[in-house]
Design a protein around this motif. Sequence first.
Motif, PDB file in Angstrom:
ATOM      1  N   ALA A  32       0.830  -1.199   0.000  1.00  7.35           N
ATOM      2  CA  ALA A  32       0.000   0.000   0.000  1.00  7.35           C
ATOM      3  C   ALA A  32       0.867   1.252   0.000  1.00  7.35           C
ATOM      4  CB  ALA A  32      -0.919  -0.012   1.228  1.00  7.35           C
ATOM      5  N   ALA A  33       1.992   1.230   0.722  1.00 14.92           N
ATOM      6  CA  ALA A  33       2.894   2.382   0.752  1.00 14.92           C
ATOM      7  C   ALA A  33       3.508   2.630  -0.615  1.00 14.92           C
ATOM      8  CB  ALA A  33       3.986   2.146   1.804  1.00 14.92           C
ATOM      9  N   ARG A  34       3.843   1.566  -1.309  1.00 10.94           N
ATOM     10  CA  ARG A  34       4.421   1.709  -2.654  1.00 10.94           C
ATOM     11  C   ARG A  34       3.411   2.345  -3.599  1.00 10.94           C
ATOM     12  NH1 ARG A  34       7.439  -4.184  -3.241  1.00 10.94           N
ATOM     13  NH2 ARG A  34       9.401  -3.574  -2.215  1.00 10.94           N
ATOM     14  N   LEU A  35       2.109   1.992  -3.430  1.00  9.80           N
ATOM     15  CA  LEU A  35       1.079   2.592  -4.288  1.00  9.80           C
ATOM     16  C   LEU A  35       0.989   4.092  -4.074  1.00  9.80           C
ATOM     17  CD1 LEU A  35      -1.789  -0.054  -4.048  1.00  9.80           C
ATOM     18  CD2 LEU A  35      -0.249   0.366  -5.984  1.00  9.80           C
ATOM     19  N   LEU A  36       1.408   4.548  -2.882  1.00 12.72           N
ATOM     20  CA  LEU A  36       1.399   5.985  -2.595  1.00 12.72           C
ATOM     21  C   LEU A  36       2.724   6.650  -2.955  1.00 12.72           C
ATOM     22  CD1 LEU A  36      -0.463   6.026   0.868  1.00 12.72           C
ATOM     23  CD2 LEU A  36      -1.383   6.593  -1.384  1.00 12.72           C
ATOM     24  N   GLY A  37       3.649   5.881  -3.557  1.00 14.13           N
ATOM     25  CA  GLY A  37       4.904   6.454  -4.050  1.00 14.13           C
ATOM     26  C   GLY A  37       6.054   6.391  -3.077  1.00 14.13           C
ATOM     27  N   ALA A  38       5.964   5.600  -2.002  1.00 15.43           N
ATOM     28  CA  ALA A  38       7.049   5.517  -1.022  1.00 15.43           C
ATOM     29  C   ALA A  38       7.817   4.216  -1.205  1.00 15.43           C
ATOM     30  CB  ALA A  38       6.486   5.595   0.396  1.00 15.43           C
ATOM     31  N   THR A  39       9.159   4.310  -1.155  1.00 23.04           N
ATOM     32  CA  THR A  39      10.018   3.134  -1.195  1.00 23.04           C
ATOM     33  C   THR A  39      10.169   2.602   0.221  1.00 23.04           C
ATOM     34  OG1 THR A  39      11.243   4.016  -3.087  1.00 23.04           O
ATOM     35  CG2 THR A  39      12.297   2.272  -1.797  1.00 23.04           C
ATOM     36  N   CYS A  40      10.050   1.288   0.410  1.00 22.75           N
ATOM     37  CA  CYS A  40      10.048   0.704   1.755  1.00 22.75           C
ATOM     38  C   CYS A  40      11.336  -0.078   2.015  1.00 22.75           C
ATOM     39  CB  CYS A  40       8.853  -0.223   1.922  1.00 22.75           C
ATOM     40  SG  CYS A  40       7.271   0.628   1.748  1.00 22.75           S
ATOM     41  N   SER A  41      11.784   0.015   3.277  1.00 21.09           N
ATOM     42  CA  SER A  41      12.954  -0.732   3.735  1.00 21.09           C
ATOM     43  C   SER A  41      12.600  -1.432   5.039  1.00 21.09           C
ATOM     44  CB  SER A  41      14.147   0.203   3.953  1.00 21.09           C
ATOM     45  OG  SER A  41      14.442   0.936   2.782  1.00 21.09           O
ATOM     46  N   LEU A  42      13.266  -2.580   5.270  1.00 20.53           N
ATOM     47  CA  LEU A  42      13.048  -3.342   6.503  1.00 20.53           C
ATOM     48  C   LEU A  42      14.385  -3.432   7.233  1.00 20.53           C
ATOM     49  CD1 LEU A  42      10.848  -4.940   8.031  1.00 20.53           C
ATOM     50  CD2 LEU A  42      11.659  -7.002   6.866  1.00 20.53           C
ATOM     51  N   THR A  43      14.406  -2.993   8.504  1.00 23.60           N
ATOM     52  CA  THR A  43      15.662  -2.991   9.264  1.00 23.60           C
ATOM     53  C   THR A  43      15.470  -3.689  10.604  1.00 23.60           C
ATOM     54  OG1 THR A  43      15.212  -0.902  10.391  1.00 23.60           O
ATOM     55  CG2 THR A  43      16.284  -0.768   8.246  1.00 23.60           C
ATOM     56  N   GLY A  44      16.640  -3.989  11.245  1.00 22.31           N
ATOM     57  CA  GLY A  44      16.603  -4.540  12.593  1.00 22.31           C
ATOM     58  C   GLY A  44      16.251  -6.010  12.648  1.00 22.31           C
ATOM     59  N   ILE A  45      16.593  -6.750  11.627  1.00 21.66           N
ATOM     60  CA  ILE A  45      16.260  -8.171  11.605  1.00 21.66           C
ATOM     61  C   ILE A  45      17.258  -8.940  12.469  1.00 21.66           C
ATOM     62  CG2 ILE A  45      15.970 -10.202  10.147  1.00 21.66           C
ATOM     63  CD1 ILE A  45      15.204  -8.385   7.874  1.00 21.66           C
TER      64      ILE A  45
END
Length: 296
Positions: free
Chosen positions: A248-261
């Motif tokens: 859903a965030a990508r549909l709004l134009g935001a690139t997503c990252s996942l940290t702290g794994i």
Amino acid sequence: MQEHHDIARSEAAPGHGQPDRSPARLGEIFDQLRDAVIVYRLDGSVADYNARLLEMFEVGHEGVRLFDVVEGSAGVAHPLDPLRKLWPELLSDVHKSFECRPRTLQDGSLLHVECYARKVDLASGQAILVDIHDAARRRRAEEALRESKRQLEQLVLSRTAALQEKIRLIEEQQEALFALSTPVIQVWQGILVLPLVGTVDSRRSQQIMESVLSSIVRTSARELIIDITGVPSVSDEVSRYLLQTIGAARLLGATCSLTGISAEVARSLVALDVDWSSLRISGTLQSGLQAAIARV
């Protein structure tokens, strides 16, 4: 006037081992009754009565003649007003219960009486016996019962309103806690960070998605970093919610990252049937921020 307490007369003399049924003894008991009692001859004249009648209606012995049912004896002011009309039925062995019009007493209060009349067989012959009950006690009891019921209903309504208010406050506190537990922080122009701590369930996941999407729209963010350092484990359900939020965030134009794994979370992610290849992943929040700032 007929000698008082004819009803108490008896030809049986008390003997050894027998109850005392003397006229004096029965007359005393007759006068101690809580209800007023009138004994009528079949012609409608009063044959006997007890002391309670005089007390209840505030009359003397001479006033008892007002209770006669003989035609024309008391006009329309008969203390037991329905009795005249019911008299023929009583003579026919029909039992009758009735209420009388309220009577104003000397202190201004109203006397409400209920009567029960029937034909009886006495030692002196047949008679009409009328029991007169002061209904004020019953009316007071009914009024007290109605008042108690009203107070109980009011108490229930008050307690219900208080309970509803507490539930509302609890729900507001829960919403506040959810909001605090899913803060979306703008750390740089165009960069948002979502630090997750604790267990993520379905309700919290929905809250996360709403917070993320509204923050992206409000700040026009181009980068979203989801930090799961404080998440002890990632289930299949949580993974799906994260992917939905990221999509859903990508549909709004935001690139997503996942940290702290962490190592444990990494093993959980590998075991899940989820494709993470399209997602930017960094070991720490610091490295994820550096990469996002470089892209912005």
